[in-house]
Design a protein around this motif. Structure first.
Motif, PDB file in Angstrom:
ATOM      1  N   TRP A  11      24.117  -1.231 -20.204  1.00  0.00           N
ATOM      2  CA  TRP A  11      23.367  -0.736 -20.860  1.00  0.00           C
ATOM      3  C   TRP A  11      22.742  -1.792 -20.695  1.00  0.00           C
ATOM      4  N   TYR A  75      15.063   6.449 -19.734  1.00  0.00           N
ATOM      5  CA  TYR A  75      15.520   5.200 -18.730  1.00  0.00           C
ATOM      6  C   TYR A  75      15.440   6.561 -18.148  1.00  0.00           C
ATOM      7  N   ALA A  79      15.205   6.814 -13.742  1.00  0.00           N
ATOM      8  CA  ALA A  79      16.026   6.187 -12.730  1.00  0.00           C
ATOM      9  C   ALA A  79      16.116   6.698 -11.953  1.00  0.00           C
TER      10      ALA A  79
END
Length: 122
Positions: A11, A75, A79
């Protein structure tokens, strides 16, 4: 050997290592995420982006990351499919207990999850 394997989740360019527990999974379920439904979605789709984001954020926190479920949700929504697959595979691997005769921990087979609301890049 314990029930769960040690997992590494990447991460923000960092790797976070943790070992899940039944206590952690019960706490997640106590927040409204059905682990069995999530695992089914990870295997055959579709999955809930908010549920995946919540579980991934809880796993990252267990590994020492400072992250919110909103961070992970944002995210996921922006993504690439490969990035979503990486998170989904980490979550599925973490949830799947080690087999009694397992010699080398391996990730379970996970199809590319289809997240109905995810924006796909290229």
């Amino acid at each position: 050997m314990g029930v769960f394997r040690e997992i590494t989740i990447e991460w923000g360019g960092e790797e976070y290592v943790f070992t899940p527990s039944n206590k952690l999974l019960r706490r997640i379920e106590g927040q409204g995420v059905n682990i069995a439904v999530l695992m089914h979605g990870l295997a055959v789709g579709p999955i809930s982006a908010p549920s995946l984001a919540f579980v991934a954020s809880e796993f990252l926190k267990a590994g020492g990351a400072v992250v919110t479920e909103d961070d992970v949700f944002g995210y996921i929504m922006t993504a690439t499919q490969g990035q979503i697959d990486a998170i989904a595979t980490s979550v599925a691997t973490a949830i799947t207990p080690v087999e009694p005769n397992e010699k080398k921990p391996e990730a379970p087979a996970v199809k590319s999850p289809s997240i109905k609301t995810a924006k796909q890049k290229r």
